[in-house]
Motif scaffolding. Structure first.
Motif, short mmCIF file in Angstrom:
data_model
loop_
_atom_site.label_atom_id
_atom_site.label_comp_id
_atom_site.label_asym_id
_atom_site.label_seq_id
_atom_site.Cartn_x
_atom_site.Cartn_y
_atom_site.Cartn_z
N LEU A 36 0.82 -1.21 0.00
CA LEU A 36 0.00 0.00 0.00
C LEU A 36 0.85 1.26 0.00
O LEU A 36 0.33 2.35 -0.16
CB LEU A 36 -0.88 0.02 1.25
N GLY A 37 2.13 1.10 0.25
CA GLY A 37 3.00 2.26 0.34
C GLY A 37 2.82 3.01 1.63
O GLY A 37 3.12 4.19 1.74
N LEU A 38 2.32 2.34 2.65
CA LEU A 38 2.09 3.01 3.93
C LEU A 38 3.38 3.21 4.70
O LEU A 38 3.40 3.84 5.75
CB LEU A 38 1.09 2.21 4.78
N ASP A 39 4.47 2.66 4.18
CA ASP A 39 5.76 2.84 4.82
C ASP A 39 6.40 4.17 4.45
O ASP A 39 7.28 4.66 5.14
CB ASP A 39 6.72 1.70 4.39
N ASP A 40 5.94 4.75 3.32
CA ASP A 40 6.52 6.01 2.85
C ASP A 40 6.19 7.13 3.82
O ASP A 40 5.20 7.08 4.54
CB ASP A 40 5.93 6.37 1.47
N PRO A 41 7.01 8.21 3.80
CA PRO A 41 6.65 9.39 4.61
C PRO A 41 5.35 9.99 4.09
O PRO A 41 5.04 9.87 2.89
CB PRO A 41 7.82 10.35 4.39
N LEU A 42 4.63 10.68 4.97
CA LEU A 42 3.31 11.20 4.62
C LEU A 42 3.29 12.08 3.36
O LEU A 42 2.45 11.89 2.49
CB LEU A 42 2.70 11.96 5.80
N PRO A 43 4.22 13.09 3.24
CA PRO A 43 4.16 13.92 2.03
C PRO A 43 4.31 13.10 0.76
O PRO A 43 3.61 13.35 -0.23
CB PRO A 43 5.35 14.87 2.21
N VAL A 44 5.19 12.10 0.79
CA VAL A 44 5.37 11.25 -0.39
C VAL A 44 4.07 10.53 -0.70
O VAL A 44 3.61 10.49 -1.85
CB VAL A 44 6.50 10.22 -0.13
N GLN A 45 3.45 10.00 0.36
CA GLN A 45 2.17 9.32 0.17
C GLN A 45 1.14 10.26 -0.45
O GLN A 45 0.39 9.88 -1.35
CB GLN A 45 1.64 8.81 1.51
N TYR A 46 1.14 11.52 0.04
CA TYR A 46 0.14 12.47 -0.45
C TYR A 46 0.34 12.76 -1.93
O TYR A 46 -0.61 12.72 -2.71
CB TYR A 46 0.18 13.77 0.37
N PHE A 47 1.58 13.04 -2.30
CA PHE A 47 1.80 13.40 -3.70
C PHE A 47 1.56 12.22 -4.63
O PHE A 47 1.08 12.39 -5.74
CB PHE A 47 3.19 14.03 -3.88
N LYS A 48 1.88 11.05 -4.16
CA LYS A 48 1.57 9.85 -4.95
C LYS A 48 0.06 9.74 -5.17
O LYS A 48 -0.41 9.51 -6.27
CB LYS A 48 2.06 8.58 -4.22
N PHE A 49 -0.67 9.96 -4.06
CA PHE A 49 -2.13 9.87 -4.10
C PHE A 49 -2.70 10.89 -5.09
O PHE A 49 -3.50 10.56 -5.97
CB PHE A 49 -2.67 10.06 -2.69
#
Lengths: 318, 543
Positions: free
Chosen positions: A55-68
Motif C-alpha cells: 500500500l505504500g504506507l511505509d513512505d513518509p506522509l508527504p510522499v504518500q500524499y503526492f503519490k495519491f
C-alpha cells in the motif's frame, strides 16, 4: 460574467486541493491501522507487513500524499485494501445508484413539497394549511433512519408492498428499477419536501398578497390563473435554488438511507470503507463527493446568474 | 401526505411497539437449545432451479484461499471452492476432495494425502495431485499469504503420482489435517493461478457445486451452478446471490419480508421473534471459538516484540485475575444478556469436540466471597478498578454492563470504555490496554485456539503472556499425532490457564442462522460456515 465564472472556477479548484489535503490527513488520523483492520482478528504479522508495503504506507506522509494526488489526477485511485477491486470501478458502480436515488428523491421532494406549499398558501388559516404545515413539521423533525426502519417494518415486512432491500438498475429494467427505488427515495425525499413546502408556501403567500396580484385580480383575472401564473411561477424560482443547495444534503442523507435499504450506493460504500479502514476507498470517495458538491454549487451559481435578471425585474415591480 | 394517511402508519408503529413489549416466550428452557445443523435435501419434493439470496453479515475480503483472512470469505468460498477435507456435524474431519484421511508416517514427518482423480475444475482443466501440489505451494510462495503459519514447518510438497500428494515436514505437525479442512485446503485451478497470479481472487476458479460469476463490491457476489461439477446431479439451485447486509436488524427484516431466504449471525435479540415466524426456521450450531477478556500482562511495545514487566497488580498478580474469573457469574450473564441462546465458556477448547476432556470442560464456580478474599490477600484496594475496552456493538456493550454488575459483587469496579472495532484491534496490537473484551471465531484444531494467543512471542499473543510450561505443553500438543494424547495435553494446558488467567473465557456463542421454510438442504456446522451448495427450493409448497 466571464470573469466571475473564471473566479469561481479558480475558487473551486483551490477548494478541491484543500479538501484533498484534509481528506488525506483525516483518513490517517483515524485510529486503527488499515492493514490490521483488513486482516481482522486473524491477522498474520508477516502478511500485514507485506500489505503495508504494498500500500505504500511505509513512505513518509508527504510522499504518500503526492503519490495519491498524482494518481488521482489520472483517475487512478488505487485498489481497495480489502477486496482488491480497483477503487475507480467501485465508484463507477456506486455513484450512479446514489445519483438515481438523489434525483428520484428530489423529484419526490419537489412534487410533494410544491403541492403541499401551494395548498398551504391558498388555504391559509383553514384545515388544509394545518395539514400541510403539520406534515412539514413532522417530516422535518423525524429522523430519516427512524422513518426508514418504520417503512421497512410496516410497508415491506407487514404489508409486503415494497421490497425491503435490493437494487435493480432502472436502465436495465425501468419499472422494477423504479419500484425498488421508490421507498428509499420517498423516505429520503420527505425531509427535503418539508423544506420545499415551507419555501413554496412563504414565497406564494408573499406573491399572492402583493399589490400587482391584487391589481390583476381587480382586473378580473381568475383565481386559478393568479395561483398558477403568478404564485407558482414565482415560487418555482425559489424552489430551483433550494433544490440545488439541497442536493449536497441529499448525498449526506443517502448514507443513512442506503444503509437501511442495503442500496449499493456511494453512501454505503463510504460507511463500510470507514469501518474497514479502507484508506484508498475513503480518500477517493470523499474526494469525489467533494468534487460533486463543488460542481453542483458551481452550477447553482451559474443558474443563479441566469435567473438573476428575472428576479431583479420582479423586484422592481414591487 | 395528509394526517389521515399517516394513521395506518402510526397504528402500525403502535402494534410493533406493543409486540416488542410482550415478554418473549422461549421455545425451550435454559440449556435446552438444541443443535440443529440443518438436514440434507434427501427425499423431499423439491423444485429444480431458482435463485437463492443470502444476507451476508459482513463483506468477504479477497476471494483468494491464500490471502483471505476474513471469516465471511469462507461462506462464499464453500459453494465455489471445495477443500481437501471438510468437517461434519460432530466436528470430525472428513474427506472432500481427498479420498481418505491423510496417512502419517510413524515419525510424523511425512503426510500422504490421497486425492480424487477424473474430475475437473470449473474452467474444464483436470483436477489431480499435481494441481493440488501447485495450489498448496502457492501458500508459501505468495508474499501476502495468510496460510504459511497454518501449514506448519513444511520442507517440501510433492505429487509422486496423479492421485497422491505428499507433505514433508521438519517436525511433526498434527494440526495440518484441520488446516486442510479450512482455506489452506481449498484447491485452486493451476490454469487460473497462472493466468491471474496475485489477482486470482478477482476471478476464483476451483472445484465446487457453483462457479463464480461476478462481484459488486460492498453489494453482492453472484455464483451459478457449475455443470462440470462431479456431483452436479445433487445441485438444485441455478444461482446463489450473496447480498451484503451488515446490520442485524435489517437482515431480520429482510428475512421476514421474504427478500432473502437465509441470513447468518442473527442476534440473540432478534432470534426469538424470528423463531416464532412459521415461515422461518432457526439453525444453530455451537461455536468452536470463544469470547473472552484478555489482560495485558506484558505487551508494552506491541505484539510480537519481547514482553516487558508491567508494574500493575493486575498484570503481575495472578490472584487478582483468578478473583476476576471467580467473580464472573457466567451462566446468569448469558441467560440474561443473550436470552440464554449462548453458552458459558471457561476454556479455549470447545466442549463436545474431539479434543475436549473433563479437564478442559471444568469451570471455576461463581464465588464472589472467595474473589474478595483473594483481592484482600493480594493487598489491593477493594473495589479494585479495572478499565475494560469493549467494541461499541449493542450485544457487546450489553454483556459488558452485565459483567460490570456481576464482578462488582466480587470486589471489582469495572470501567467500560467503548471503542470502535478497528480501533480496538489496533489497541490490542499496540498493547495500550489493561483489559479488553474480544472474541475468536475458532478453528477445528485446538492449536489455532490456544498457541496463537498464549504461546510466548506469538503474533496473536496480544496480552503478552509468557509461560515456558505452557509453551512446552502447547508445542508438545502440536507434535503429538494421537488425538487422545493431544486431548490430555490440552487438558493440562487449560488447568494452567485457569490458574494464571491471562485470558478469562466468558462465553461461547452459537452460530444462529435463520432460513426460510421455502428452502431445504441448508447446513451449518461448528465452523460457522453456512453451506448452500446442495440446497433447493421446496417443491410442494407454493412459492
Amino acid at each position: 460574467m466571464g470573469r466571475y465564472l473564471l473566479h469561481r472556477l479558480w475558487q473551486s479548484a483551490l477548494t478541491l486541493v484543500l479538501a484533498s489535503i484534509v481528506v488525506f490527513i483525516g483518513v490517517r488520523a483515524l485510529p486503527g491501522d488499515p492493514a490490521t483492520a483488513m486482516a481482522g482478528e486473524e491477522a498474520d504479522p508477516a502478511a500485514i507487513a507485506a500489505v503495508r508495503a504494498q500500500l505504500g504506507l511505509d513512505d513518509p506522509l508527504p510522499v504518500q500524499y503526492f503519490k495519491f494526488v498524482g494518481h488521482a489526477l489520472t483517475g487512478d485511485f488505487g485498489k481497495s485494501v480489502r477486496t482488491g477491486t480497483p477503487v475507480r470501478e467501485m465508484i463507477g458502480a456506486t455513484l450512479p445508484v446514489t445519483m438515481q436515488l438523489a434525483v428520484f428523491a428530489m423529484l419526490v421532494a419537489v412534487l410533494i413539497g410544491v403541492l403541499a406549499g401551494v395548498v398551504a398558501a391558498v388555504f391559509r388559516g383553514r384545515w388544509p394549511e394545518w395539514g400541510a404545515n403539520g406534515f412539514s413539521l413532522f417530516a422535518l423533525s423525524v429522523p430519516t433512519f427512524w422513518l426508514g426502519i418504520l417503512a421497512v417494518l410496516y410497508l415491506s415486512v407487514q404489508l409486503r408492498w415494497f421490497p425491503a432491500s435490493g437494487y435493480v438498475s432502472p436502465f436495465d429494467q425501468p419499472l422494477r428499477g423504479i419500484y425498488y427505488l421508490t421507498l428509499p427515495a420517498v423516505i429520503l425525499g420527505l425531509t427535503h419536501a418539508a423544506v420545499v413546502q415551507r419555501q413554496t408556501r412563504s414565497s406564494m403567500v408573499e406573491t399572492l398578497t402583493a399589490d400587482f396580484v391584487r391589481t390583476a385580480r381587480a382586473k378580473g383575472l381568475g383565481r386559478a390563473a393568479v395561483i398558477f401564473r403568478y404564485g407558482l411561477r414565482n415560487s418555482l424560482i425559489v424552489v430551483t435554488t433550494i433544490v440545488g443547495l439541497q442536493l449536497g444534503g441529499l448525498i449526506a442523507g443517502a448514507v443513512v438511507t442506503e444503509r437501511i435499504f442495503s442500496l449499493p450506493g456511494i453512501g454505503k460504500l463510504t460507511l463500510d470503507s470507514v469501518f474497514t479502514r479502507d484508506y484508498p476507498v475513503i480518500q477517493a470517495v470523499v474526494l469525489v463527493i467533494t468534487a460533486a458538491y463543488i460542481v453542483i454549487n458551481l452550477l447553482v451559481d451559474f443558474l443563479y446568474t441566469v435567473i438573476d435578471p428575472r428576479l431583479r425585474v420582479s423586484g422592481r415591480t414591487r | 401526505m395528509s394526517p389521515r394517511s399517516l394513521l395506518p402508519l402510526l397504528a402500525g408503529l403502535a402494534v410493533l411497539t406493543l409486540t416488542a413489549c410482550v415478554p418473549v416466550q422461549h421455545a425451550s428452557a435454559r440449556g435446552e437449545h438444541r443443535d440443529d445443523f440443518g438436514t440434507p435435501v434427501g427425499n423431499r419434493t423439491i423444485q429444480r432451479g431458482g435463485d437463492l439470496v443470502m444476507g451476508l453479515s459482513n463483506e468477504p475480503d479477497k476471494l483468494d484461499p491464500t490471502t483471505s483472512s476474513s471469516l465471511y470469505t469462507r461462506y462464499v468460498m464453500t459453494t465455489i471452492c471445495e477443500k481437501l477435507y471438510d468437517i461434519d456435524d460432530t466436528s470430525n474431519v472428513v474427506p472432500q476432495l481427498a479420498t481418505a484421511l491423510p496417512a502419517v508416517s510413524p515419525d510424523g514427518l511425512t503426510v500422504t494425502i490421497p486425492v480424487r482423480t477424473g474430475i475437473v475444475f470449473a474452467d474444464g482443466t483436470p483436477f489431480d495431485a499435481p494441481a493440488v501440489a501447485t495450489s498448496l505451494r502457492r501458500h508459501f510462495e505468495l508474499k501476502t499469504s495468510q496460510r504459511k503459519s497454518e501449514m506448519g514447518p513444511i520442507s517440501r510438497i510433492d505429487a509422486p503420482d496423479k492421485s497422491h500428494v505428499v507433505l514433508h515436514y521438519k517436525q511433526p505437525f498434527a494440526p495440518i489435517t484441520a488446516a486442510l479442512a479450512d482455506r489452506a485446503g481449498m484447491i485452486m485451478s493451476p490454469a487460473a493461478i497462472a493466468e491471474e497470479g496475485d489477482d486470482f481472487g478477482d476471478h476464483p476458479v476451483c472445484v465446487g457445486p457453483f462457479k463464480f460469476v461476478k462481484r459488486v463490491p460492498q453489494t453482492e457476489i453472484d455464483v451459478e451452478r457449475d455443470p462440470l461439477y462431479y456431483d452436479a446431479k445433487d445441485v438444485h439451485l441455478d444461482t446463489i446471490t450473496y447480498r451484503i447486509m451488515t446490520d442485524a436488524n435489517i437482515r431480520a427484516a429482510n428475512l421476514r419480508s421474504g427478500d432473502i431466504q437465509v441470513a447468518d449471525t442473527i442476534s440473540p435479540q432478534d432470534v426469538d421473534a424470528l423463531a416464532q415466524d412459521p415461515d422461518l426456521k432457526v439453525l444453530q450450531a455451537p461455536s468452536l471459538g470463544y469470547q473472552s477478556v484478555t489482560f495485558n500482562t506484558g505487551n508494552v511495545d506491541g505484539v510480537g516484540k519481547p514482553t516487558k514487566h508491567i508494574d500493575k497488580p493486575l498484570a503481575n498478580d495472578p490472584r487478582i485475575r483468578l478473583a476476576f474469573s471467580l467473580a464472573l457469574d457466567r451462566q446468569t450473564l448469558v441467560d440474561t444478556v443473550f436470552n440464554n441462546w449462548f453458552d458459558p465458556a471457561c476454556s479455549p477448547i470447545a466442549p463436545k469436540t474431539p479434543y475436549s476432556s473433563p479437564a478442559s470442560d471444568a469451570c471455576p464456580p461463581f464465588d464472589p466471597v472467595k474473589s474478595r478474599q483473594l483481592l484482600k490477600e493480594a493487598g489491593v484496594p477493594i473495589p479494585f478498578p479495572i478499565s475494560l475496552q469493549v467494541t461499541n456493538t449493542q450485544d457487546q456493550l450489553r454483556y459488558a454492563q452485565a459483567l460490570q454488575a456481576s464482578v462488582a459483587e466480587g470486589g471489582f469496579a469495572v470501567q467500560i470504555v467503548p471503542v470502535e472495532y478497528s480501533t480496538l484491534l489496533d489497541v490490542q496490537k499496540r498493547g495500550t490496554f489493561d483489559a479488553l473484551m474480544l472474541g475468536w471465531s475458532g478453528r477445528i484444531d485446538p492449536d489455532a485456539n490456544t498457541a496463537r494467543f498464549l504461546s510466548t512471542g506469538s503474533g496473536g499473543n496480544y496480552g503478552g503472556f509468557s509461560s515456558s510450561t505452557l509453551d512446552n505443553l502447547l508445542t508438545a500438543a502440536t507434535r503429538t499425532i494421537d488425538p487422545k494424547q493431544r486431548a490430555a495435553l490440552y487438558g493440562q494446558a487449560v488447568q494452567l490457564i485457569q490458574q494464571q488467567n491471562p485470558i478469562v473465557y466468558t462465553y461461547r456463542l452459537r452460530n444462529l442462522t435463520v432460513q426460510s421454510t421455502r428452502v431445504t438442504g441448508i447446513q451449518t456446522y461448528a465452523d460457522a460456515v453456512v453451506r448452500l451448495g446442495k440446497a433447493a427450493f421446496v417443491g410442494s409448497k407454493e412459492g
